[in-house]
Design a protein around this motif. Sequence first.
Motif, short mmCIF file in Angstrom:
data_model
loop_
_atom_site.label_atom_id
_atom_site.label_comp_id
_atom_site.label_asym_id
_atom_site.label_seq_id
_atom_site.Cartn_x
_atom_site.Cartn_y
_atom_site.Cartn_z
N GLY A 157 0.81 -1.21 0.00
CA GLY A 157 0.00 0.00 0.00
C GLY A 157 0.85 1.26 0.00
N LYS A 158 1.99 1.21 0.69
CA LYS A 158 2.87 2.38 0.73
C LYS A 158 3.60 2.57 -0.59
CE LYS A 158 3.36 2.25 5.66
NZ LYS A 158 4.11 1.84 6.81
N ILE A 159 3.93 1.48 -1.26
CA ILE A 159 4.67 1.58 -2.52
C ILE A 159 3.74 1.99 -3.66
CG2 ILE A 159 5.93 0.26 -4.27
CD1 ILE A 159 7.09 -1.40 -1.96
N PHE A 160 2.63 1.27 -3.82
CA PHE A 160 1.75 1.48 -4.96
C PHE A 160 0.59 2.42 -4.68
CE2 PHE A 160 3.58 -2.77 -5.71
CZ PHE A 160 4.27 -2.48 -6.87
N GLY A 161 0.43 2.85 -3.46
CA GLY A 161 -0.71 3.69 -3.11
C GLY A 161 -1.86 2.81 -2.63
N SER A 162 -2.54 3.27 -1.63
CA SER A 162 -3.61 2.45 -1.07
C SER A 162 -4.84 2.48 -1.98
CB SER A 162 -3.99 2.95 0.32
OG SER A 162 -4.60 4.21 0.23
N VAL A 163 -5.59 1.39 -1.93
CA VAL A 163 -6.84 1.30 -2.69
C VAL A 163 -7.79 2.39 -2.23
CG1 VAL A 163 -8.87 -0.14 -3.08
CG2 VAL A 163 -6.59 -1.16 -3.14
N SER A 164 -7.88 2.57 -0.92
CA SER A 164 -8.82 3.57 -0.39
C SER A 164 -8.44 4.98 -0.84
CB SER A 164 -8.88 3.49 1.13
OG SER A 164 -7.58 3.62 1.69
N GLY A 165 -7.15 5.29 -0.86
CA GLY A 165 -6.70 6.62 -1.30
C GLY A 165 -6.97 6.85 -2.77
N ARG A 166 -6.64 5.86 -3.60
CA ARG A 166 -6.89 6.00 -5.03
C ARG A 166 -8.38 6.11 -5.32
NH1 ARG A 166 -4.69 1.56 -8.45
NH2 ARG A 166 -5.29 0.24 -6.71
N LEU A 167 -9.18 5.32 -4.61
CA LEU A 167 -10.63 5.34 -4.83
C LEU A 167 -11.23 6.67 -4.39
CD1 LEU A 167 -12.97 3.58 -5.81
CD2 LEU A 167 -13.21 2.73 -3.49
N ALA A 168 -10.76 7.20 -3.27
CA ALA A 168 -11.27 8.48 -2.79
C ALA A 168 -10.95 9.61 -3.77
CB ALA A 168 -10.70 8.79 -1.41
N ARG A 169 -9.79 9.53 -4.44
CA ARG A 169 -9.42 10.58 -5.39
C ARG A 169 -10.20 10.50 -6.70
NH1 ARG A 169 -4.44 9.38 -3.22
NH2 ARG A 169 -3.84 7.96 -4.88
N ARG A 170 -10.58 9.30 -7.14
CA ARG A 170 -11.16 9.20 -8.48
C ARG A 170 -12.65 8.89 -8.53
NH1 ARG A 170 -8.79 3.76 -11.18
NH2 ARG A 170 -10.60 3.97 -12.49
N ALA A 171 -13.26 8.48 -7.45
CA ALA A 171 -14.68 8.10 -7.48
C ALA A 171 -15.59 9.31 -7.65
CB ALA A 171 -15.06 7.33 -6.23
N ASN A 172 -16.74 9.08 -8.27
CA ASN A 172 -17.72 10.15 -8.48
C ASN A 172 -18.84 10.12 -7.45
OD1 ASN A 172 -16.41 11.13 -10.75
ND2 ASN A 172 -17.43 9.66 -12.09
N ARG A 173 -18.60 9.45 -6.36
CA ARG A 173 -19.59 9.38 -5.29
C ARG A 173 -18.85 9.36 -3.96
NH1 ARG A 173 -22.89 6.69 -7.61
NH2 ARG A 173 -21.78 6.39 -9.51
N PRO A 174 -19.52 9.60 -2.86
CA PRO A 174 -18.81 9.64 -1.57
C PRO A 174 -18.11 8.31 -1.26
CG PRO A 174 -21.03 10.50 -1.33
CD PRO A 174 -20.94 9.92 -2.70
N VAL A 175 -16.89 8.41 -0.79
CA VAL A 175 -16.12 7.25 -0.37
C VAL A 175 -15.82 7.40 1.12
CG1 VAL A 175 -13.96 5.96 -0.63
CG2 VAL A 175 -15.08 6.91 -2.64
N ILE A 176 -16.19 6.41 1.89
CA ILE A 176 -15.96 6.42 3.32
C ILE A 176 -14.87 5.40 3.60
CG2 ILE A 176 -16.97 6.00 5.60
CD1 ILE A 176 -19.70 6.71 4.18
N VAL A 177 -13.77 5.86 4.20
CA VAL A 177 -12.62 4.99 4.49
C VAL A 177 -12.63 4.69 5.99
CG1 VAL A 177 -10.13 4.74 4.39
CG2 VAL A 177 -11.33 6.03 2.60
N ILE A 178 -12.68 3.40 6.29
CA ILE A 178 -12.72 2.95 7.70
C ILE A 178 -11.32 2.46 8.08
CG2 ILE A 178 -13.80 1.34 9.32
CD1 ILE A 178 -15.72 3.43 8.06
N PRO A 179 -10.75 3.00 9.16
CA PRO A 179 -9.40 2.57 9.58
C PRO A 179 -9.39 1.15 10.12
CG PRO A 179 -10.24 4.28 11.06
CD PRO A 179 -11.27 4.07 10.00
#
Length: 179
Positions: A157-179
Amino acid sequence: MTGRLGPGAERPEAASGAADAFGGRTEPSAQDNPAPSLDPTFQHGVVVGFDGSLSSERALAYAVGMARRSQCGLVIVHVANRLPATVWAGCEPPVFVDLPDHRTEVLGLELACADFLAGVPWILVERGGDICHEIEEVGREYAADAIVVGTTHGLLGKIFGSVSGRLARRANRPVIVIP
């Protein structure tokens, strides 16, 4: 796409086609029904990415609460693994091979036995490919009100970027990231 219905969810009946000369029914043509109809229970529901990890279990628990409070359906998405068949050499992109992922079967059985899903209509959707793209695509198909995902922990996740981070940047709807 493979979809499994959870308890409380009902599969919509197929649209009936026209009667043929012998009184039987024919399948509707593509022009009669251009897009597959989705169960209205899951339209404008909550989409959650789930792979059985601890962070995805927390995301699922949060998404169940959201769906229960909103009185809507829950679309659980499992993205099957794709492994590179070749090493990235120069400018050529890697080739990916789809492998059978029996993890979806196991996850489906675990979810069917889960008590916390009682009272919430849910469906398990299996996809293959890029996790971010597939979760976003399912969210678009179901016109989801929100997408819930867990955080990515670890070196990848640190090397390639986290799924949650990439999804939050590109999605067209609200993204809720749970720790």
